[in-house]
Design a protein around this motif. Sequence first.
Motif, mmCIF file in Angstrom:
data_model
loop_
_atom_site.group_PDB
_atom_site.id
_atom_site.type_symbol
_atom_site.label_atom_id
_atom_site.label_comp_id
_atom_site.label_asym_id
_atom_site.label_seq_id
_atom_site.Cartn_x
_atom_site.Cartn_y
_atom_site.Cartn_z
ATOM 1 N N GLU A 138 0.825 -1.206 0.000
ATOM 2 C CA GLU A 138 0.000 0.000 0.000
ATOM 3 C C GLU A 138 0.860 1.258 0.000
ATOM 4 O O GLU A 138 0.575 2.223 -0.710
ATOM 5 C CB GLU A 138 -0.915 -0.005 1.222
ATOM 6 C CG GLU A 138 -1.873 1.184 1.273
ATOM 7 C CD GLU A 138 -2.787 1.148 2.478
ATOM 8 O OE1 GLU A 138 -3.601 2.077 2.630
ATOM 9 O OE2 GLU A 138 -2.686 0.186 3.268
ATOM 10 N N GLU A 139 1.936 1.248 0.775
ATOM 11 C CA GLU A 139 2.822 2.404 0.796
ATOM 12 C C GLU A 139 3.499 2.611 -0.554
ATOM 13 O O GLU A 139 3.707 3.750 -0.986
ATOM 14 C CB GLU A 139 3.875 2.231 1.894
ATOM 15 C CG GLU A 139 3.319 2.347 3.306
ATOM 16 C CD GLU A 139 4.381 2.138 4.354
ATOM 17 O OE1 GLU A 139 5.519 1.772 3.971
ATOM 18 O OE2 GLU A 139 4.098 2.329 5.543
ATOM 19 N N SER A 188 2.245 1.684 -3.524
ATOM 20 C CA SER A 188 1.253 2.113 -4.518
ATOM 21 C C SER A 188 0.851 3.567 -4.325
ATOM 22 O O SER A 188 0.526 4.264 -5.281
ATOM 23 C CB SER A 188 0.018 1.211 -4.455
ATOM 24 O OG SER A 188 -0.604 1.301 -3.181
ATOM 25 N N GLN A 189 0.888 4.050 -3.089
ATOM 26 C CA GLN A 189 0.517 5.440 -2.815
ATOM 27 C C GLN A 189 1.723 6.377 -2.773
ATOM 28 O O GLN A 189 1.582 7.554 -2.431
ATOM 29 C CB GLN A 189 -0.233 5.511 -1.480
ATOM 30 C CG GLN A 189 -1.561 4.766 -1.480
ATOM 31 C CD GLN A 189 -2.273 4.841 -0.149
ATOM 32 O OE1 GLN A 189 -1.759 5.411 0.817
ATOM 33 N NE2 GLN A 189 -3.464 4.265 -0.078
ATOM 34 N N THR A 232 -1.627 -5.715 -5.127
ATOM 35 C CA THR A 232 -2.150 -6.782 -4.272
ATOM 36 C C THR A 232 -2.371 -8.075 -5.048
ATOM 37 O O THR A 232 -2.407 -9.152 -4.465
ATOM 38 C CB THR A 232 -3.473 -6.333 -3.632
ATOM 39 O OG1 THR A 232 -4.391 -5.934 -4.672
ATOM 40 C CG2 THR A 232 -3.246 -5.155 -2.698
#
Length: 226
Positions: free
Chosen positions: A18-19, A21-22, A119
């Motif tokens: 998540e980190e 991708s953001q 993911t």
Amino acid sequence: LYMSIVLYGQSILMGVIEEKSQRVAEVVVASIPAEKLLAGKVIGVGAVGLTQQLVWIASAIVLMKFQGPLMAAFGLPSSPVQMPQVAASTAIAYFCYYVLGFVFFTSLFGAVGSMVSSTQDAQQVSTPLTLLIVPSIVLLMPVLLSPNGDLARVVSILPFTAPILMPVRMSITAVPWYEIGLSVGLLALSCAGAMWLAGRIYRTGVLMYGKKPSLAEVWRWVRVAR
């Protein structure tokens, strides 16, 4: 420990993805070394898991202490259940195995999480790590049936299975001190090696985007990392 590794290991893996991708990791890594970022994740999530274990233990103690009034309040027949007696040395050993086992596996989960950017790829890269944990459950019954057999001795010393199976042996038989020392020593060395390897993979992987790297490319990350 098995459930903590599977659940919180996946949590670390998904958090890293998540980190990435953001683009949060790029900002954070600019301020602190990537190895410290990964270590912080493992320590923080590990503290959550350990707190959960302590809450379960405290809840069990309270329930056992007040089991009579609780059973009566629900109109159920009271059949006292005694809490198992655990020696202080055994409790310390359990704690050591929990911490070392958790750090060993979850640091690797963080490393493989840095290798992918979505993911969709997470399940594929985490499967080999999950397969390293599964033998601990598969071999649980043979260890329970023959805790002093050759198989039980070997799997309680190997770093991949020792965190779960050595405490099992210690709970049902007297394990020689040198086997416990060898098991803890090998596990501690494996933790150091896993953190070193994970740090080198994470340092490069967390800033890489696009296709999933091959094993040869990951090995190059490990060799050239400074």
